[in-house]
Design an enzyme around this catalytic site. Structure first.
Site, PDB file in Angstrom:
ATOM      1  N   GLU A 137      -5.566  22.902 -28.486  1.00 48.43           N
ATOM      2  CA  GLU A 137      -6.748  22.346 -29.141  1.00 48.43           C
ATOM      3  C   GLU A 137      -7.864  22.461 -28.124  1.00 48.43           C
ATOM      4  OE1 GLU A 137      -9.709  20.595 -29.833  1.00 48.43           O
ATOM      5  OE2 GLU A 137      -8.785  18.616 -29.753  1.00 48.43           O
ATOM      6  N   CYS A 174     -14.857  17.057 -29.056  1.00 50.41           N
ATOM      7  CA  CYS A 174     -14.782  18.446 -29.504  1.00 50.41           C
ATOM      8  C   CYS A 174     -15.035  18.557 -31.003  1.00 50.41           C
ATOM      9  CB  CYS A 174     -13.446  19.061 -29.133  1.00 50.41           C
ATOM     10  SG  CYS A 174     -12.016  18.071 -29.602  1.00 50.41           S
TER      11      CYS A 174
END
Length: 532
Positions: free
Chosen positions: A242, A276
């Site tokens: 990720e 993010c």
């Protein structure tokens, strides 16, 4: 849980809001990694033998500890990462408790063995069961932006799936690693099943790969993710990555502008923009652009930034690392040099001093696609707003990125929002909200393109913690299958009849092929291969 050498180097945790160290921990002696891995494997075999219900009992003990120590956990996260205590409680502590509860209750139904229906009458005698078996020992390398909730959710998924865990937290937030140790200890796990590793990320990753880690879960930068994936290729070690996000928000002419502005402020500035999945780019259709910017500017100016570990009357804390502060400064300077305008900034309050890594919440307008903050991830409290002619331009510009983690559409029509969301290139799209789905245990998290590979959270995250295994058997005993030896012309014709039986060109062909095939099948099933 941390195997340190007697003369190990100490790693300090410095509160980025004050510049003062408040915690230290010794680095792990990586020469002990073979022994740590052996302990993990021994414990994992015992753990995997437990039922899902038995594993859930341990996980629920952790949940109770989190609830009972919520305030201390929030304070530790705030001191270590720089976010406010309110932010830490909402986005770190609460999701951890929710994760314990959801995975404890649902892992069994997600991972239980399932029968797979037969795909053709030719294999009517065959039965298949799909199983999901533990990977073994899982490595987790976690980031500093959500130092508690990101790794802990993965730990719970790994444990409920029957794995052992080796965790390496970010060097900037070691105090949270110790807090995770305390949570795990409350679960009363078998010794060695969970181990906390302190040290350099690259050295720990190498030690993981060299000692046969079964899978690595990494959350961090795109470049670091690519390096780990290349390293994993040498041993074909599976990875879940990720990485980054440059997440767009689309505001349409029928949006509730008050809600959209409130949502943008939270999802763009929360955690000092170090999310993010946070809003970085906003594309607003021309008819409502001015009104939206006016609302968001007012909310940005009303925000207060400062040290949030000792003051509840502050919306935004500090940047976590000096390097990230420099990146944010450089991105804004680049934008201003190319014609952008600062429409609004937040105001310092309380103990926001020069010693802290503070940067004001900043709203940029007059932005263009050549600006770094538009075309790359800033990872700071900076929102860039652009005017677009219509939804088609908004979709095109939203998709023009090498990162594709999350996105959002703001409209009063859920139907329209879902339709546009289906066209956006991202792992998650929300309608009239943004960023929060990372806290939904049942919802998968992950992105496309250079935002990474694999998924965490939800059923998909549990499945990532297992190997898929098919068990196949015959319902009725038989000597041979249709396609087994010996071969002769009869075998060839039988296979042709099998093909025409499954895919007949007419009813007559089906009847002829079935009549010809049946005696051959019976002979194969009940007659052995005579080799005399």
């Amino acid at each position: 849980m941390n195997a340190a050498a007697p003369d190990a180097r100490m790693v300090e945790d410095v509160n980025p809001a004050t510049g003062h160290a408040f915690f230290s921990i010794a680095e792990t002696d990586l020469s002990r990694m073979p022994a740590m891995m052996a302990d993990a494997r021994q414990a994992q075999r015992l753990w995997a033998a437990k039922s899902f219900k038995e594993r859930a009992t341990h996980i629920q003990r952790m949940r109770r500890y989190i609830v009972e120590h919520a305030e201390q956990l929030a304070l530790t996260v705030s001191q270590s990462n720089g976010k406010t205590r309110t932010d830490a409680l909402a986005t770190e502590v609460l999701p951890c408790a929710l994760a314990c509860n959801w995975y404890a209750k649902h892992a069994a139904s997600v991972l239980k063995p399932r029968m797979r229906p037969a795909g053709t009458l030719l294999f009517i005698n065959k039965r298949t069961q799909m199983q999901h078996v533990p990977l073994g020992v899982v490595g987790i390398i976690s980031p500093w932006n959500y130092p508690l909730s990101i790794p802990f959710g993965e730990i719970v998924m790994a444990l409920m799936a029957g794995n052992a865990v080796l965790l390496k937290v970010a060097a900037a937030t070691p105090a949270v690693g110790r807090a995770i140790e305390d949570i795990i200890a409350a679960g009363d796990l078998p010794p060695g099943l969970f181990q906390h590793v302190v040290g350099s990320g690259s050295k720990v990753a190498t030690a993981f790969f060299d000692n046969g880690i079964n899978k690595l879960f990494f959350t961090g930068s795109v470049n670091a993710g690519k390096q780990l994936m290349a390293q994993a290729a040498a041993t074909l070690t599976p990875v879940s990555l990720e990485l980054g996000g440059n997440d767009p928000m689309i505001v349409l002419e029928d949006a509730d502008l008050e809600r959209a502005a409130n949502g943008a402020a939270w999802a763009g500035y929360q955690n000092a923009g170090q999310s993010c999945g946070g809003v970085e780019r906003i594309y607003v259709v021309a008819p409502v652009y001015d009104a939206f910017v006016q609302l968001l500017a007012a909310k940005t100016r009303a925000m207060r930034h400062g040290a949030g570990h000792d003051n509840f009357d502050v919306e935004m804390g500090s940047i976590t690392t000096p390097g990230q502060l420099r990146t944010v400064q450089q991105h804004v300077e680049d934008a201003l040099g190319k014609g952008a305008t600062i429409a609004a900034q937040s105001q310092p309050t309380g103990s926001a001093t020069d010693a802290g890594l503070f940067y004001p919440a900043t709203l940029l307008t007059d932005v263009s696609d050549d600006m770094i903050t538009v075309c790359d991830e800033t990872f700071g409290p900076v929102i860039a707003v652009a005017r677009v002619a219509d939804e088609e331009e908004a979709i095109r510009r939203a998709n023009a990125s090498n990162l594709a983690l999350t996105s959002s559409v703001w409209t009063r029509s859920n139907k329209r929002g879902r339709a546009i969301g289906a066209r956006l290139e991202s792992g998650v799209t929300t309608v009239n909200d943004h960023l929060y789905t990372h806290g939904l245990s049942e919802t998968p998290w992950g992105g496309w393109k250079e935002s990474g590979i694999g998924r965490t959270h939800g059923p998909e995250g549990l499945l990532e913690m297992t190997q898929a295994k098919a068990i196949n058997w015959d319902m009725l005993p038989s000597k041979r299958n249709l396609w087994w030896y010996p071969f002769d012309e009869t075998t060839y014709k039988a296979l042709l009849n099998a093909l025409r039986f499954v895919f007949p060109r007419s009813a007559g062909e089906w009847l002829r092929s079935s009549l010809a095939l049946t005696p051959f099948l019976v002979k194969k099933m009940f007659t052995g291969w005579k080799t005399d």
